[in-house]
Design a protein around this motif. Structure first.
Motif, PDB file in Angstrom:
ATOM      1  N   GLU A 124       0.831  -1.207   0.000  1.00  0.00           N
ATOM      2  CA  GLU A 124       0.000   0.000   0.000  1.00  0.00           C
ATOM      3  C   GLU A 124       0.867   1.259   0.000  1.00  0.00           C
ATOM      4  O   GLU A 124       0.608   2.215  -0.730  1.00  0.00           O
ATOM      5  CB  GLU A 124      -0.889  -0.035   1.252  1.00  0.00           C
ATOM      6  N   GLU A 125       1.917   1.246   0.812  1.00  0.00           N
ATOM      7  CA  GLU A 125       2.792   2.418   0.936  1.00  0.00           C
ATOM      8  C   GLU A 125       3.580   2.654  -0.348  1.00  0.00           C
ATOM      9  O   GLU A 125       3.737   3.793  -0.795  1.00  0.00           O
ATOM     10  CB  GLU A 125       3.734   2.220   2.123  1.00  0.00           C
ATOM     11  N   LEU A 126       4.087   1.586  -0.957  1.00  0.00           N
ATOM     12  CA  LEU A 126       4.835   1.716  -2.209  1.00  0.00           C
ATOM     13  C   LEU A 126       3.924   2.190  -3.334  1.00  0.00           C
ATOM     14  O   LEU A 126       4.288   3.059  -4.131  1.00  0.00           O
ATOM     15  CB  LEU A 126       5.498   0.379  -2.564  1.00  0.00           C
ATOM     16  N   GLU A 127       2.731   1.604  -3.396  1.00  0.00           N
ATOM     17  CA  GLU A 127       1.767   1.998  -4.432  1.00  0.00           C
ATOM     18  C   GLU A 127       1.386   3.473  -4.277  1.00  0.00           C
ATOM     19  O   GLU A 127       1.203   4.182  -5.264  1.00  0.00           O
ATOM     20  CB  GLU A 127       0.513   1.120  -4.350  1.00  0.00           C
ATOM     21  N   LYS A 128       1.263   3.919  -3.026  1.00  0.00           N
ATOM     22  CA  LYS A 128       0.904   5.311  -2.752  1.00  0.00           C
ATOM     23  C   LYS A 128       1.948   6.261  -3.358  1.00  0.00           C
ATOM     24  O   LYS A 128       1.628   7.381  -3.758  1.00  0.00           O
ATOM     25  CB  LYS A 128       0.807   5.532  -1.238  1.00  0.00           C
ATOM     26  N   GLY A 176       3.498   5.627  -6.038  1.00  0.00           N
ATOM     27  CA  GLY A 176       3.514   5.441  -7.487  1.00  0.00           C
ATOM     28  C   GLY A 176       4.396   4.310  -7.963  1.00  0.00           C
ATOM     29  O   GLY A 176       4.646   4.176  -9.161  1.00  0.00           O
ATOM     30  N   ILE A 177       4.874   3.470  -7.040  1.00  0.00           N
ATOM     31  CA  ILE A 177       5.704   2.322  -7.424  1.00  0.00           C
ATOM     32  C   ILE A 177       4.809   1.097  -7.540  1.00  0.00           C
ATOM     33  O   ILE A 177       4.248   0.636  -6.539  1.00  0.00           O
ATOM     34  CB  ILE A 177       6.827   2.077  -6.393  1.00  0.00           C
ATOM     35  N   PRO A 178       4.641   0.539  -8.738  1.00  0.00           N
ATOM     36  CA  PRO A 178       3.741  -0.612  -8.917  1.00  0.00           C
ATOM     37  C   PRO A 178       4.262  -1.859  -8.204  1.00  0.00           C
ATOM     38  O   PRO A 178       5.442  -2.204  -8.308  1.00  0.00           O
ATOM     39  CB  PRO A 178       3.722  -0.827 -10.439  1.00  0.00           C
ATOM     40  N   VAL A 179       3.359  -2.520  -7.484  1.00  0.00           N
ATOM     41  CA  VAL A 179       3.726  -3.676  -6.661  1.00  0.00           C
ATOM     42  C   VAL A 179       2.867  -4.881  -7.022  1.00  0.00           C
ATOM     43  O   VAL A 179       1.675  -4.761  -7.291  1.00  0.00           O
ATOM     44  CB  VAL A 179       3.527  -3.358  -5.161  1.00  0.00           C
ATOM     45  N   LEU A 180       3.493  -6.048  -7.006  1.00  0.00           N
ATOM     46  CA  LEU A 180       2.783  -7.321  -7.092  1.00  0.00           C
ATOM     47  C   LEU A 180       2.931  -7.983  -5.729  1.00  0.00           C
ATOM     48  O   LEU A 180       4.042  -8.288  -5.304  1.00  0.00           O
ATOM     49  CB  LEU A 180       3.397  -8.196  -8.184  1.00  0.00           C
ATOM     50  N   HIS A 181       1.805  -8.150  -5.015  1.00  0.00           N
ATOM     51  CA  HIS A 181       1.867  -8.789  -3.693  1.00  0.00           C
ATOM     52  C   HIS A 181       1.256 -10.177  -3.771  1.00  0.00           C
ATOM     53  O   HIS A 181       0.058 -10.333  -3.978  1.00  0.00           O
ATOM     54  CB  HIS A 181       1.118  -7.938  -2.645  1.00  0.00           C
ATOM     55  N   ASP A 182       2.109 -11.174  -3.594  1.00  0.00           N
ATOM     56  CA  ASP A 182       1.685 -12.571  -3.578  1.00  0.00           C
ATOM     57  C   ASP A 182       1.366 -12.941  -2.132  1.00  0.00           C
ATOM     58  O   ASP A 182       2.268 -13.050  -1.290  1.00  0.00           O
ATOM     59  CB  ASP A 182       2.807 -13.450  -4.145  1.00  0.00           C
ATOM     60  N   ARG A 183       0.071 -13.141  -1.819  1.00  0.00           N
ATOM     61  CA  ARG A 183      -0.371 -13.386  -0.445  1.00  0.00           C
ATOM     62  C   ARG A 183      -0.478 -14.888  -0.126  1.00  0.00           C
ATOM     63  O   ARG A 183      -1.012 -15.271   0.916  1.00  0.00           O
ATOM     64  CB  ARG A 183      -1.708 -12.685  -0.203  1.00  0.00           C
ATOM     65  N   THR A 184       0.074 -15.725  -0.995  1.00  0.00           N
ATOM     66  CA  THR A 184       0.021 -17.176  -0.788  1.00  0.00           C
ATOM     67  C   THR A 184       0.811 -17.584   0.457  1.00  0.00           C
ATOM     68  O   THR A 184       1.886 -17.040   0.722  1.00  0.00           O
ATOM     69  CB  THR A 184       0.616 -17.901  -2.013  1.00  0.00           C
ATOM     70  N   LEU A 185       0.279 -18.541   1.221  1.00  0.00           N
ATOM     71  CA  LEU A 185       0.986 -19.090   2.381  1.00  0.00           C
ATOM     72  C   LEU A 185       1.797 -20.310   1.916  1.00  0.00           C
ATOM     73  O   LEU A 185       1.280 -21.425   1.861  1.00  0.00           O
ATOM     74  CB  LEU A 185      -0.006 -19.497   3.480  1.00  0.00           C
ATOM     75  N   TYR A 186       3.055 -20.112   1.599  1.00  0.00           N
ATOM     76  CA  TYR A 186       3.879 -21.196   1.052  1.00  0.00           C
ATOM     77  C   TYR A 186       4.332 -22.191   2.123  1.00  0.00           C
ATOM     78  O   TYR A 186       4.874 -23.238   1.781  1.00  0.00           O
ATOM     79  CB  TYR A 186       5.082 -20.619   0.302  1.00  0.00           C
ATOM     80  N   VAL A 239      11.004   3.787  -0.533  1.00  0.00           N
ATOM     81  CA  VAL A 239      10.662   4.553  -1.736  1.00  0.00           C
ATOM     82  C   VAL A 239      11.833   5.423  -2.152  1.00  0.00           C
ATOM     83  O   VAL A 239      12.234   5.457  -3.325  1.00  0.00           O
ATOM     84  CB  VAL A 239       9.406   5.410  -1.497  1.00  0.00           C
ATOM     85  N   THR A 240      12.411   6.130  -1.186  1.00  0.00           N
ATOM     86  CA  THR A 240      13.520   7.034  -1.470  1.00  0.00           C
ATOM     87  C   THR A 240      14.709   6.294  -2.071  1.00  0.00           C
ATOM     88  O   THR A 240      15.299   6.738  -3.061  1.00  0.00           O
ATOM     89  CB  THR A 240      13.981   7.724  -0.159  1.00  0.00           C
ATOM     90  N   VAL A 241      15.023   5.144  -1.492  1.00  0.00           N
ATOM     91  CA  VAL A 241      16.185   4.365  -1.947  1.00  0.00           C
ATOM     92  C   VAL A 241      15.940   3.803  -3.347  1.00  0.00           C
ATOM     93  O   VAL A 241      16.818   3.853  -4.222  1.00  0.00           O
ATOM     94  CB  VAL A 241      16.494   3.235  -0.951  1.00  0.00           C
ATOM     95  N   LEU A 242      14.734   3.279  -3.592  1.00  0.00           N
ATOM     96  CA  LEU A 242      14.438   2.693  -4.900  1.00  0.00           C
ATOM     97  C   LEU A 242      14.435   3.743  -6.000  1.00  0.00           C
ATOM     98  O   LEU A 242      14.932   3.506  -7.111  1.00  0.00           O
ATOM     99  CB  LEU A 242      13.088   1.967  -4.871  1.00  0.00           C
TER     100      LEU A 242
END
Length: 219
Positions: free
Chosen positions: A53-57, A59-69, A211-214
């Motif tokens: 949520e914070e990265l997307e806010k 403007g950095i597009p994120v793929l979050h895989d919520r699978t419990l591996y 965000v700043t570092v990326l």
């Protein structure tokens, strides 16, 4: 700028997604093991949600895989998450950074769980640890030092804003699937003794600083 590029730039996933925190007494949590739960309100998936949520806010597009591996079987979790990483990299060649989000556990001889805390202007946050894999186990991982450079940059940036938020970086012999990209890190958000709210604040502060570092690395 990362925010100008098409496709997700950051993959967040959880090799041990059922690792959970200690909610307030009376919480309706069902445990699937020792300090583990498939309830993603109380496990590390919630911390990943906040990071995304914070990265997307920003403007950095994120793929979050919520699978419990790690559920129902803990054994082989890293093999399963690696397969998911490889699939994601094939499907989204834009991915450059991978965060495998976990939580630590610190307990005494009696089995009492300890929490790690950083008092910030925004409240009590769990402390975080960056874990960097290497080729020390003999498995190929020739670019592990690039991941270490990212960890050091993140650590330095965050400590300037929050002097007690980060515990020391841990360099390990294992790879932790970090050979997949030169922007791969394992992030431990707090311990089993931390409250979910402390972990979520930590995740939010961490991602905001990331965000700043990326953005700096993408120039």
């Amino acid at each position: 700028r990362l925010s100008d590029e098409a496709g997700p730039q950051v993959l967040i996933l959880h090799s041990h997604g059922s690792e959970c925190y200690t909610p307030a007494p009376g919480a309706d949590i069902l445990y699937s093991g020792n300090h583990r739960s498939t309830d993603s309100r109380y496990n590390v998936v919630a911390a990943g949600d906040v990071m995304a949520e914070e990265l997307e806010k920003a403007g950095i597009p994120v793929l979050h895989d919520r699978t419990l591996y790690d559920y129902p079987s803990y054994s082989g979790a890293y093999d399963r998450s690696l397969a998911a990483i490889e699939t994601a990299l094939t499907e989204y060649p834009s991915l450059r950074f991978i965060l495998d989000v976990h939580r630590d556990a610190i307990e005494d001889a009696e089995g009492n769980e300890y929490k790690v805390l950083s008092e910030t202007s925004q409240g009590s946050a769990a402390q975080l640890t960056l874990i960097v894999g290497s080729d020390g186990s003999g498995l190929a991982h020739e670019h592990w030092m690039e991941n270490l450079k990212l960890a050091v940059a993140l650590q330095d940036n965050i400590l300037q804003s929050y002097p007690t938020l980060m515990r020391p970086i841990l360099l390990r012999n294992s790879r932790y699937n970090q050979h997949a990209t030169t922007g791969s890190l394992l992030v431990e958000v707090g311990t089993a003794g931390n409250a979910p709210e402390e972990a979520e604040l930590a995740a939010r502060l961490f991602a905001a600083e990331m965000v700043t570092v990326l953005e700096e690395r993408s120039k």
